[in-house]
Motif scaffolding. Structure first.
Motif, short mmCIF file in Angstrom:
data_model
loop_
_atom_site.label_atom_id
_atom_site.label_comp_id
_atom_site.label_asym_id
_atom_site.label_seq_id
_atom_site.Cartn_x
_atom_site.Cartn_y
_atom_site.Cartn_z
N PHE A 1 -1.77 4.52 0.13
CA PHE A 1 -2.56 4.77 1.35
C PHE A 1 -1.87 5.80 2.22
O PHE A 1 -0.64 5.85 2.29
CB PHE A 1 -2.71 3.48 2.15
CG PHE A 1 -3.65 2.45 1.57
CD1 PHE A 1 -4.03 2.47 0.24
CD2 PHE A 1 -4.14 1.44 2.39
CE1 PHE A 1 -4.88 1.52 -0.27
CE2 PHE A 1 -5.01 0.48 1.89
CZ PHE A 1 -5.35 0.52 0.55
N MET B 1 -7.31 6.00 0.67
CA MET B 1 -6.86 4.87 -0.15
C MET B 1 -7.02 5.23 -1.62
O MET B 1 -8.14 5.48 -2.07
CB MET B 1 -7.68 3.61 0.18
CG MET B 1 -7.67 3.25 1.66
SD MET B 1 -8.53 1.72 2.01
CE MET B 1 -10.20 2.18 1.63
N VAL C 1 0.81 -1.22 0.00
CA VAL C 1 0.00 0.00 0.00
C VAL C 1 0.84 1.27 0.00
O VAL C 1 0.29 2.37 -0.06
CB VAL C 1 -0.99 0.04 1.19
CG1 VAL C 1 -1.82 -1.24 1.23
CG2 VAL C 1 -0.26 0.27 2.50
N ASP D 1 -6.90 -5.29 -2.13
CA ASP D 1 -7.19 -4.44 -0.98
C ASP D 1 -8.56 -4.77 -0.37
O ASP D 1 -8.92 -4.20 0.67
CB ASP D 1 -7.18 -2.96 -1.38
CG ASP D 1 -5.81 -2.49 -1.84
OD1 ASP D 1 -5.74 -1.73 -2.82
OD2 ASP D 1 -4.80 -2.89 -1.20
#
Length: 120
Positions: A69, A84, A65, A91
């Motif tokens: 993120f 996000m 991520v 995910d």
């Protein structure tokens, strides 16, 4: 009594963005670390990102991520956010907000979770 209430989950397509919110109540959180965990079907729950409320410094714990993120907090609203971007099917998970006292290792407070589903 501490309460953490998540919101913002849903069904999105790959490449879309979502922002999850965690409304925290019941005390002041200056001496707390707030985190987002996630649990995908058939997998163990994992910590994604955490933020120290007082300083606002934060760390990511999942390599997949990074760059997509981020976490932030709004002191006035007592709310923590998980932004996000460029979401991927992997995910897909239930995302949980959690809190622990700074210096502790155990997260004592948990929200009910919010489902994020990313379609390909």
């Amino acid at each position: 009594q501490v309460q953490l209430v998540e919101s913002g989950g849903g069904l999105v397509q790959a490449g879309d963005s979502l922002r999850l919110s965690c409304a925290a109540s019941g005390r002041t959180f200056d001496n707390y670390v707030m985190a987002w965990f996630r649990q995908a079907p058939g997998k163990e729950r994992e910590i994604v990102v955490a933020i120290t409320w007082r300083s606002g410094s934060w760390s990511l714990y999942v390599d997949s991520v990074k760059g997509r993120f981020s976490i932030s907090r709004d002191n006035a609203k007592n709310t923590v956010y998980l932004q996000m971007n460029s979401l991927k099917p992997e995910d897909t998970a239930v995302y949980y907000c959690a809190a622990r006292k700074t210096g502790d290792t155990t997260y004592d407070y948990w929200g009910q979770g919010t489902q994020v589903t990313v379609s390909s």
